[in-house]
Write a protein that holds these residues in place. Structure first.
Motif, PDB file in Angstrom:
ATOM      1  N   ALA A   6       0.737  -1.303   0.054  1.00  0.00           N
ATOM      2  CA  ALA A   6       0.225  -0.019  -0.036  1.00  0.00           C
ATOM      3  C   ALA A   6       0.835   1.296  -0.059  1.00  0.00           C
ATOM      4  O   ALA A   6       0.613   2.227  -0.692  1.00  0.00           O
ATOM      5  CB  ALA A   6      -0.812   0.033   1.576  1.00  0.00           C
ATOM      6  N   LEU A  27       0.068   3.736  -3.020  1.00  0.00           N
ATOM      7  CA  LEU A  27      -0.859   4.884  -2.813  1.00  0.00           C
ATOM      8  C   LEU A  27       0.242   5.853  -2.790  1.00  0.00           C
ATOM      9  O   LEU A  27      -0.300   7.163  -3.363  1.00  0.00           O
ATOM     10  CB  LEU A  27      -1.388   4.732  -1.289  1.00  0.00           C
ATOM     11  CG  LEU A  27      -2.810   4.054  -1.135  1.00  0.00           C
ATOM     12  CD1 LEU A  27      -2.831   4.069   0.365  1.00  0.00           C
ATOM     13  CD2 LEU A  27      -3.831   5.039  -1.716  1.00  0.00           C
ATOM     14  N   ILE A  86     -11.861   4.202  -5.030  1.00  0.00           N
ATOM     15  CA  ILE A  86     -11.126   2.964  -5.496  1.00  0.00           C
ATOM     16  C   ILE A  86     -11.732   3.151  -6.969  1.00  0.00           C
ATOM     17  O   ILE A  86     -11.108   2.690  -7.804  1.00  0.00           O
ATOM     18  CB  ILE A  86     -11.625   1.651  -4.777  1.00  0.00           C
ATOM     19  CG1 ILE A  86     -11.100   1.713  -3.384  1.00  0.00           C
ATOM     20  CG2 ILE A  86     -11.391   0.547  -5.631  1.00  0.00           C
ATOM     21  CD1 ILE A  86     -11.271   0.778  -2.531  1.00  0.00           C
ATOM     22  N   ARG A 101      -9.933   5.416  -9.050  1.00  0.00           N
ATOM     23  CA  ARG A 101      -8.353   5.055  -9.117  1.00  0.00           C
ATOM     24  C   ARG A 101      -8.672   3.718 -10.459  1.00  0.00           C
ATOM     25  O   ARG A 101      -7.719   3.782 -11.329  1.00  0.00           O
ATOM     26  CB  ARG A 101      -8.000   4.345  -7.920  1.00  0.00           C
ATOM     27  CG  ARG A 101      -6.658   3.432  -7.968  1.00  0.00           C
ATOM     28  CD  ARG A 101      -5.593   4.738  -7.950  1.00  0.00           C
ATOM     29  NE  ARG A 101      -4.265   3.860  -8.595  1.00  0.00           N
ATOM     30  CZ  ARG A 101      -2.991   4.340  -8.467  1.00  0.00           C
ATOM     31  NH1 ARG A 101      -2.758   5.372  -7.587  1.00  0.00           N
ATOM     32  NH2 ARG A 101      -1.959   3.619  -8.680  1.00  0.00           N
ATOM     33  N   ASN A 152     -10.230  -6.406  -8.189  1.00  0.00           N
ATOM     34  CA  ASN A 152      -9.193  -5.547  -8.240  1.00  0.00           C
ATOM     35  C   ASN A 152      -9.560  -4.414  -6.996  1.00  0.00           C
ATOM     36  O   ASN A 152      -8.702  -3.913  -6.360  1.00  0.00           O
ATOM     37  CB  ASN A 152      -9.072  -4.849  -9.318  1.00  0.00           C
ATOM     38  CG  ASN A 152      -7.684  -4.229  -9.799  1.00  0.00           C
ATOM     39  OD1 ASN A 152      -6.907  -4.282  -8.584  1.00  0.00           O
ATOM     40  ND2 ASN A 152      -7.247  -3.526 -10.874  1.00  0.00           N
ATOM     41  N   TRP A 183      -7.640  -2.860  -3.387  1.00  0.00           N
ATOM     42  CA  TRP A 183      -7.194  -1.399  -3.130  1.00  0.00           C
ATOM     43  C   TRP A 183      -8.007  -1.132  -1.927  1.00  0.00           C
ATOM     44  O   TRP A 183      -7.547  -0.340  -1.051  1.00  0.00           O
ATOM     45  CB  TRP A 183      -7.971  -0.376  -4.218  1.00  0.00           C
ATOM     46  CG  TRP A 183      -6.818  -0.148  -5.212  1.00  0.00           C
ATOM     47  CD1 TRP A 183      -6.812  -0.908  -6.370  1.00  0.00           C
ATOM     48  CD2 TRP A 183      -5.780   0.631  -5.084  1.00  0.00           C
ATOM     49  NE1 TRP A 183      -5.681  -0.510  -7.373  1.00  0.00           N
ATOM     50  CE2 TRP A 183      -5.014   0.499  -6.515  1.00  0.00           C
ATOM     51  CE3 TRP A 183      -5.321   1.404  -4.262  1.00  0.00           C
ATOM     52  CZ2 TRP A 183      -3.819   1.087  -6.734  1.00  0.00           C
ATOM     53  CZ3 TRP A 183      -4.119   2.067  -4.592  1.00  0.00           C
ATOM     54  CH2 TRP A 183      -3.309   2.021  -5.897  1.00  0.00           C
ATOM     55  N   ARG A 242      -5.676  -1.942   0.666  1.00  0.00           N
ATOM     56  CA  ARG A 242      -4.287  -1.134   0.425  1.00  0.00           C
ATOM     57  C   ARG A 242      -4.812   0.168   1.546  1.00  0.00           C
ATOM     58  O   ARG A 242      -3.982   1.008   2.099  1.00  0.00           O
ATOM     59  CB  ARG A 242      -4.144  -0.511  -0.468  1.00  0.00           C
ATOM     60  CG  ARG A 242      -3.198  -1.459  -1.648  1.00  0.00           C
ATOM     61  CD  ARG A 242      -2.910  -1.178  -2.935  1.00  0.00           C
ATOM     62  NE  ARG A 242      -2.166  -2.284  -3.623  1.00  0.00           N
ATOM     63  CZ  ARG A 242      -2.507  -2.589  -4.893  1.00  0.00           C
ATOM     64  NH1 ARG A 242      -3.589  -2.128  -5.497  1.00  0.00           N
ATOM     65  NH2 ARG A 242      -2.008  -3.709  -5.333  1.00  0.00           N
TER      66      ARG A 242
END
Lengths: 367, 367
Positions: free
Chosen positions: A115, A119, B86, B89, B235, B239, B242
């Motif tokens: 992460a 990020l 997310i 992203r 996916n 995230w 993360r």
């Protein structure tokens, strides 16, 4: 789940749920039992839901944790992943360096889908030796500028090892002389007081920020706290919002942690002594090695001179016949043919002596 | 909190808690009542805690929501902030463009501490007119490449307005012809079915990803779902981890939403009809304007020709004397001397007719 691995995991999950006793950890409640317990606690304490983190329960609990850690402020966070990402981000902004030091086996390095890289484009520098705690001489060997040094107390991946007190002080001294902020991954900090024989604030002194877990040792449903200076924590709350971590209500996580907090902390010393006693007994069993040989917290890693699947099958067989869950995840060790499991000594093992439990571990080892 | 504003907010919070009836929203439970209710539900349904998002309750609930929205998969998320970050992203990664379109009043633009900029360096392009829903001609006017277009259905900041069905279809058609993914901020999507007279899957058709809330209309303690193709959601789960959004257990949020889900959805049409009826009555009161004039969901914005503090004091006085909470936050409108409050029509107002409630609103307006 259609895959065999998934099926096996599901079977083992049900097997564990069907056991009347589990050696690792503290006793747990079913969701229904848990929600009834916290309902009673909320009634007894006049608890209202917070609104986006604002509320009496959260403010009081944050104050308690901050005080215990000797910091100005603390913020409830939904996870340690988020708490530590935020700490790394804030220290990077202070220093201007997108780089931090960490143990080789840091949680941020192993268990968070990279992460901090994905990020923030941060560079995590492994510092020290992955088989022992991070020491001042490890930091002294780092030549590149760091925004902060993440120190994990105790180190989970090596069985909960801690630096000695003098070693910890030397690390703090060197960091201070370098004006390098220390951030503590204190996911299991609550478990370290007995070894040091010192209060949490004294252990955390010299750390500019501290993350502690509210579910691992404490037993809340989920959650963490990040503690530090008031400005740091105020800024951390902004980042918590940005990361999507300010839930409309945190009450279930906060209340289930708060209602057990003092009790759990008061049990840690006894759990540590029980871990010492258990380790002494385990050391006498053939085919078993411990890391550390003498526990420094109420956790340890137990290595078996036997492949992981054989150990797991022995555990499952005991669960089937005696409704006793001896060990959690068992995975292959580096040495071919060896395997390892982590044992967290909670209140269950306080009530079970070595004469009772050692034969089970001997069976895992193939006796 | 030491500041006068904080004290006033705390006083008003207690004042609201002391009321026996609150016009806005659905009836709420105290934490203790809520936890008892969910304990019973967990008992009746044999609920176990999930482990980092893996568990039967979560899998089933995610499947229900995905099916309802006509998508392949859905993932529980702790907040809409996280779900939408997310989605943005992922679409940015697909397109390679760090830029997305959004309504001027998008939640991501107004209420998230500029997270998409601070975290991802994204550029959010306001599209359309902030006083009406986003239309195909607004998208047609965008010349720069976008990773996706965020469409909010309904638009909260303008009283829950929706594009007409044909307008929505035209927007979907244009996006498809441009191969531009549409992402839906469906925080209040559950509230839009009655106006369209169509199922959620039909409304969500043409959207590549959809965020829905589990607490606003549904009444869970917190949480959201992100729905889309299976690969996209797989996916998204990475995230989520993360960002620190995969809690060790999501059970309290998931269970409190799941236990009410069908009931709440079944109440939405009646709430919409009640909103229409209430708006017709409010329109006859002097000093009041509504946005929209005819509600398109079971929410609306009520404007008063009176300063916010005077309206709030009238509300507080009613709360003191009659233990009735007529309106939530009242804030200044753009027109000097005017103020506005948002009213969400939930089950409370289903049981209170206009003859009963209109006099209260008249008092807020200064009658």
């Amino acid at each position: 789940m259609p895959d065999p691995t998934g099926n096996l995991a599901a079977v083992r999950h049900r097997l564990r749920l069907g056991c009347s006793v589990a050696f690792p950890g503290f006793r747990t409640l079913t969701p229904a039992e848990e929600f009834r317990a916290v309902a009673d606690w909320c009634d007894a304490n006049g608890i209202d839901h917070d609104q986006y983190g604002q509320g009496d329960l959260l403010a009081a609990f944050e104050g308690t944790v901050a005080g215990l850690l000797g910091k100005q402020a603390a913020a409830f966070m939904p996870s340690g992943v988020m708490a530590q990402l935020i700490a790394l981000r804030l220290w990077a902004e202070v220093s201007g360096a997108p780089r931090f030091g960490m143990p080789h086996t840091a949680h941020v390095a192993l268990h968070e889908e990279e992460a901090y890289q994905a990020l923030f484009n941060f560079h995590g520098v492994p510092v020290g030796d992955r088989r022992r705690p991070l020491l001042a001489r490890d930091l002294a060997a780092v030549a590149q500028p760091l925004a902060c040094l993440l120190v994990e107390l105790p180190l989970r991946e090596i069985g909960g090892q801690l630096p000695d007190w003098d070693e910890l002080q030397a690390l703090k001294d060197l960091a201070r002389s370098r004006q390098l902020p220390l951030h503590m991954d204190g996911a299991r900090l609550w478990e370290s007081r007995a070894y040091y024989g010192r209060g949490y604030a004294e252990i955390a002194a010299g750390f500019a920020s501290v993350y502690v877990s509210l579910y691992k040792g404490i037993g809340g449903i989920a959650g963490a706290m990040l503690a530090g200076d008031a400005d740091f924590i105020a800024n951390a709350r902004l980042w918590q919002r940005r990361l999507g971590g300010t839930l409309v209500r945190q009450s279930p996580m906060a209340a289930t942690a708060a209602m057990r907090f003092e009790t759990r902390l008061s049990q840690m010393d006894a759990c540590y002594r029980r871990a010492l006693d258990l380790a002494a007994g385990l050391a006498g069993l053939p085919g078993i090695r411990l890391n550390p040989a003498v526990p420094q917290t109420n956790m340890l890693h137990i290595f078996f001179d036997r492949p992981a699947e054989a150990v797991a099958e022995a555990r499952d067989a005991i669960a089937h016949t005696q409704r006793c869950w001896v060990a959690g995840e068992i995975r292959a060790a580096d040495v071919p043919g060896w395997s390892v499991t982590e044992l967290y000594v909670g209140d269950t093992l306080l009530d079970l002596d070595n004469a009772h439990v050692l034969p089970y571990f001997a069976r895992l080892a193939g006796a």
